[in-house]
Design a protein around this motif. Structure first.
Motif, PDB file in Angstrom:
ATOM      1  N   UNK A 107      72.230  -6.852 -60.146  1.00  0.00           N
ATOM      2  CA  UNK A 107      72.904  -7.879 -59.350  1.00  0.00           C
ATOM      3  C   UNK A 107      71.931  -8.846 -58.693  1.00  0.00           C
ATOM      4  N   UNK A 108      70.772  -8.358 -58.265  1.00  0.00           N
ATOM      5  CA  UNK A 108      69.832  -9.255 -57.600  1.00  0.00           C
ATOM      6  C   UNK A 108      69.231 -10.251 -58.586  1.00  0.00           C
ATOM      7  N   UNK A 109      69.014  -9.815 -59.829  1.00  0.00           N
ATOM      8  CA  UNK A 109      68.529 -10.740 -60.850  1.00  0.00           C
ATOM      9  C   UNK A 109      69.556 -11.808 -61.153  1.00  0.00           C
ATOM     10  N   UNK A 110      70.815 -11.410 -61.233  1.00  0.00           N
ATOM     11  CA  UNK A 110      71.894 -12.367 -61.472  1.00  0.00           C
ATOM     12  C   UNK A 110      71.960 -13.389 -60.349  1.00  0.00           C
ATOM     13  N   UNK A 111      71.792 -12.920 -59.108  1.00  0.00           N
ATOM     14  CA  UNK A 111      71.823 -13.834 -57.969  1.00  0.00           C
ATOM     15  C   UNK A 111      70.637 -14.792 -57.992  1.00  0.00           C
ATOM     16  N   UNK A 112      69.450 -14.278 -58.282  1.00  0.00           N
ATOM     17  CA  UNK A 112      68.255 -15.118 -58.349  1.00  0.00           C
ATOM     18  C   UNK A 112      68.456 -16.264 -59.338  1.00  0.00           C
ATOM     19  N   UNK A 113      68.981 -15.933 -60.493  1.00  0.00           N
ATOM     20  CA  UNK A 113      69.186 -16.942 -61.534  1.00  0.00           C
ATOM     21  C   UNK A 113      70.210 -17.977 -61.079  1.00  0.00           C
ATOM     22  N   UNK A 114      71.353 -17.512 -60.611  1.00  0.00           N
ATOM     23  CA  UNK A 114      72.455 -18.417 -60.276  1.00  0.00           C
ATOM     24  C   UNK A 114      72.104 -19.339 -59.118  1.00  0.00           C
ATOM     25  N   UNK A 115      71.524 -18.801 -58.063  1.00  0.00           N
ATOM     26  CA  UNK A 115      71.223 -19.611 -56.875  1.00  0.00           C
ATOM     27  C   UNK A 115      70.164 -20.661 -57.189  1.00  0.00           C
ATOM     28  N   UNK A 116      69.138 -20.278 -57.920  1.00  0.00           N
ATOM     29  CA  UNK A 116      68.070 -21.234 -58.211  1.00  0.00           C
ATOM     30  C   UNK A 116      68.533 -22.333 -59.159  1.00  0.00           C
ATOM     31  N   UNK A 117      69.345 -21.996 -60.147  1.00  0.00           N
ATOM     32  CA  UNK A 117      69.819 -23.055 -61.037  1.00  0.00           C
ATOM     33  C   UNK A 117      70.859 -23.944 -60.349  1.00  0.00           C
ATOM     34  N   UNK A 118      71.579 -23.413 -59.375  1.00  0.00           N
ATOM     35  CA  UNK A 118      72.454 -24.263 -58.580  1.00  0.00           C
ATOM     36  C   UNK A 118      71.634 -25.287 -57.806  1.00  0.00           C
ATOM     37  N   UNK A 119      70.522 -24.843 -57.232  1.00  0.00           N
ATOM     38  CA  UNK A 119      69.629 -25.769 -56.518  1.00  0.00           C
ATOM     39  C   UNK A 119      69.058 -26.805 -57.483  1.00  0.00           C
ATOM     40  N   UNK A 120      68.623 -26.351 -58.647  1.00  0.00           N
ATOM     41  CA  UNK A 120      68.021 -27.264 -59.627  1.00  0.00           C
ATOM     42  C   UNK A 120      69.035 -28.326 -60.057  1.00  0.00           C
ATOM     43  N   UNK A 121      70.285 -27.920 -60.230  1.00  0.00           N
ATOM     44  CA  UNK A 121      71.330 -28.881 -60.615  1.00  0.00           C
ATOM     45  C   UNK A 121      71.481 -29.975 -59.555  1.00  0.00           C
ATOM     46  N   UNK A 122      71.502 -29.569 -58.282  1.00  0.00           N
ATOM     47  CA  UNK A 122      71.596 -30.562 -57.204  1.00  0.00           C
ATOM     48  C   UNK A 122      70.365 -31.464 -57.179  1.00  0.00           C
ATOM     49  N   UNK A 123      69.193 -30.852 -57.357  1.00  0.00           N
ATOM     50  CA  UNK A 123      67.956 -31.628 -57.328  1.00  0.00           C
ATOM     51  C   UNK A 123      67.920 -32.644 -58.465  1.00  0.00           C
ATOM     52  N   UNK A 124      68.353 -32.248 -59.651  1.00  0.00           N
ATOM     53  CA  UNK A 124      68.365 -33.176 -60.781  1.00  0.00           C
ATOM     54  C   UNK A 124      69.282 -34.366 -60.506  1.00  0.00           C
ATOM     55  N   UNK A 125      70.413 -34.117 -59.858  1.00  0.00           N
ATOM     56  CA  UNK A 125      71.327 -35.202 -59.500  1.00  0.00           C
ATOM     57  C   UNK A 125      70.668 -36.177 -58.529  1.00  0.00           C
ATOM     58  N   UNK A 126      70.036 -35.636 -57.507  1.00  0.00           N
ATOM     59  CA  UNK A 126      69.374 -36.490 -56.517  1.00  0.00           C
ATOM     60  C   UNK A 126      68.270 -37.319 -57.159  1.00  0.00           C
ATOM     61  N   UNK A 127      67.422 -36.691 -57.936  1.00  0.00           N
ATOM     62  CA  UNK A 127      66.283 -37.398 -58.535  1.00  0.00           C
ATOM     63  C   UNK A 127      66.763 -38.473 -59.508  1.00  0.00           C
ATOM     64  N   UNK A 128      67.880 -38.209 -60.203  1.00  0.00           N
ATOM     65  CA  UNK A 128      68.400 -39.185 -61.152  1.00  0.00           C
ATOM     66  C   UNK A 128      69.004 -40.400 -60.470  1.00  0.00           C
ATOM     67  N   UNK A 129      69.507 -40.245 -59.258  1.00  0.00           N
ATOM     68  CA  UNK A 129      70.291 -41.314 -58.630  1.00  0.00           C
ATOM     69  C   UNK A 129      69.635 -41.991 -57.435  1.00  0.00           C
ATOM     70  N   UNK A 130      68.624 -41.382 -56.847  1.00  0.00           N
ATOM     71  CA  UNK A 130      68.142 -41.890 -55.559  1.00  0.00           C
ATOM     72  C   UNK A 130      67.487 -43.263 -55.675  1.00  0.00           C
ATOM     73  N   UNK A 131      66.907 -43.586 -56.810  1.00  0.00           N
ATOM     74  CA  UNK A 131      66.269 -44.897 -56.930  1.00  0.00           C
ATOM     75  C   UNK A 131      67.280 -46.028 -56.777  1.00  0.00           C
ATOM     76  N   UNK A 132      68.553 -45.750 -57.024  1.00  0.00           N
ATOM     77  CA  UNK A 132      69.575 -46.773 -56.905  1.00  0.00           C
ATOM     78  C   UNK A 132      70.219 -46.874 -55.543  1.00  0.00           C
TER      79      UNK A 132
END
Length: 562
Positions: A107-132
């Motif tokens: 369960x802890x491995x599953x949580x590590x994966x899910x939480x970090x990729x959720x953060x990465x998804x948000x970060x990718x959105x910000x980096x893609x859009x912030x210049x505008x």
């Protein structure tokens, strides 16, 4: 009520929390009331979006073990429970890992994966859009982008130290995209993390003068993450040919952080207060912020499992092992108790020890909020009618003779010992780790020199230990450095990864862990006896966590670890 209480132990109480106070960096207004378009049309909302990314980071005060089958028991977990430093409460999934069962449903491995990729998804959105984002404050926009690059790099660093190479997703994904992405190699992931850290460090500020900005990524945080990742890259697990240039790269990266001291970073003088002090704490490089009343690491439905003596209704899920206690050296000689000439007295086992021992854990005779801690047992270990092993009348009491002091924010424990929830921060990176990273990398690259000894002594002097003699061989100093990491960074979720990257799991995690039997005799004297608590099982394949089964079902291109 009697002023002496037996079996004082601690539990890491954890919970997921949200943000609600507009002034604090980590207490922000939810942004789901506006559209994505609006978020990137207003720099204030964009700033809040970045704050939300910070808030999604997983900390040791919030790590939840969802593998347990009773809702009321979910919530307390420390990854170092998978090591020889901690014994967890009965029947936790962590205990099953100790027994040799580390599988893709962990369960802890599953949580590590899910939480970090959720953060990465948000970060990718910000980096893609912030210049505008329309704003005249281009410096703020550049800084927010750099902060987000750091946060994305931090998430990837968390993933690769756990799983090895993972899918590098660096662009904003849509539902119409092919979401089945194969794993990149470990080296490719490291190269990406280092690039992100360098780009972030070039923009980020060394510090923030406004207290409301504390908790944001800094130049030092980006450089410290780079140094940590390069140290892992140089380690035996990831560097089977022992390419020496990798150790040199790690040492030089750590030196970049050390160059910011003492103006920006330094060692905090008190090992316990280090984890309680917020303002002016120069040892903290990067931490997740908590602030009362809204941001505390407390679970209302777990108060009975909080940091309280069992006599006050608390119970323990966290027991430090005798193995760890034996790693703390003697102040007079600087030697471990098992080393010849150490001066250790087995019937006075806590006398003249490294002072960090008393500040990290509770043991028989410790003073805690005006109470003398007693962990002794009946002299007849088999006399109890409940049949509980080792003469303990309550299976929830300490199984090892030790409890937790480190991280316990005792100022928020009331007179009747009801724990009100700590608001001390979870420290991800601190200056002592940087010094230890440097000492390890430099010693592995070129052997002992004055800079290595100086870095170690700066960390060790807080425990009252004498300076190291300048006569160690490279191999002997390697062992000293590894022991120092174990002591200084105990319970901070380093050992679970350190032992793996050194490929020493079969040495430390595959064998007995020990407890301290403390017996009070009829005449009032105390007898201390070290005894086997249990035998642990480890396999070489456990040097990496298994790729979560649920993620492999979602993404058929994910290959498993060996």
């Amino acid at each position: 009520m009697n002023k002496r209480y037996k079996w004082l132990v601690g539990v890491m109480v954890v919970t997921f929390t949200t943000f609600s106070c507009k002034k604090d960096l980590l207490d922000i207004k939810p942004i789901d009331f506006v559209s994505d378009v609006a978020v990137f049309q207003d720099i204030t909302l964009t700033n809040q979006f970045v704050n939300d990314i910070y808030g999604s980071m997983l900390s040791g005060f919030e790590r939840r073990d969802f593998g347990y089958d009773q809702d009321w028991a979910r919530g307390f977990a420390n990854l170092d429970m998978m090591t020889d430093d901690i014994e967890g409460h009965n029947d936790l999934p962590m205990n099953r890992v100790q027994e040799g069962d580390l599988n893709p449903n962990f369960s802890m491995g599953t949580q590590l994966w899910a939480v970090n990729y959720s953060l990465i998804r948000k970060a990718n959105t910000l980096i893609a859009r912030i210049d505008g984002v329309p704003t005249t404050n281009t410096a703020l926009k550049d800084r927010l982008k750099a902060e987000t690059k750091f946060l994305r790099a931090f998430a990837y660093a968390d993933l690769v130290k756990s799983f090895g190479g993972v899918p590098l997703i660096t662009t904003e994904q849509n539902a119409t995209d092919d979401l089945e992405v194969p794993r990149n190699t470990y080296d490719e992931c490291v190269a990406f993390i280092i690039k992100e850290c360098d780009e972030a460090a070039a923009v980020l500020l060394p510090s923030y003068p406004d207290a409301a900005e504390l908790g944001r990524a800094t130049k030092g945080a980006a450089l410290a993450l780079k140094a940590r990742v390069l140290l892992y890259h140089a380690s035996p697990l990831n560097n089977p040919n022992n390419t020496l240039s990798r150790w040199d790269d790690a040492a030089k990266a750590a030196q970049q952080v050390m160059a910011l001291a003492p103006a920006t970073y330094d060692i905090h003088p008190d090992y316990y207060q280090l984890f309680m002090t917020k303002a002016g704490n120069k040892e903290v490089i990067f931490a997740k912020k908590f602030a009362r009343p809204h941001r505390t690491h407390q679970s209302a439905w777990m108060l009975h499992m909080s940091f309280t003596p069992t006599g006050w209704g608390g119970w323990g899920a966290f027991h430090a092992t005798q193995n760890l206690v034996d790693a703390f050296e003697m102040r007079t000689t600087g030697l471990r108790p098992d080393e010849t000439g150490s001066g250790y007295d087995p019937q006075n086992p806590y006398a003249n020890r490294d002072t960090r021992l008393d500040r990290a854990m509770l043991m028989n005779g410790s003073q805690f909020k005006g109470i003398t801690v007693e962990t002794f047992q009946s002299a007849d270990l088999n006399a109890h009618p409940d049949g509980n092993a080792n003469g303990r009348t309550n299976g929830d009491r300490t199984k090892t003779g030790y409890g937790l002091r480190k991280f316990i924010d005792d100022k928020n424990m009331t007179a009747d010992a009801v724990y009100q929830g700590g608001d001390n921060d979870w420290i991800y990176m601190r200056y002592a780790e940087v010094l230890l990273n440097y000492a390890e990398a430099k010693n592995e690259f070129s052997g002992p020199d004055g800079t290595v000894y100086d870095a170690l002594d700066k960390v060790r002097q807080r425990g009252g230990l004498p300076p190291l003699p300048r006569n160690f061989t490279q191999v002997a100093l390697q062992e000293k450095i590894r022991n120092e990491r174990r002591v200084e960074l105990c319970f901070e979720e380093h050992r679970v990864y350190d032992v793996r990257r050194w490929k020493k799991g079969m040495t430390y995690f595959n064998g007995p862990v020990y407890r301290m039997n403390v017996i009070k005799n009829a005449d009032g004297s105390i007898t201390y006896t070290k005894a086997v608590l249990e035998n642990r099982v480890y396999k070489e394949s456990y040097n990496l966590f298994p790729i979560p089964q649920i993620e492999r079902e979602r993404n058929r291109k994910l290959t498993p670890n060996p």
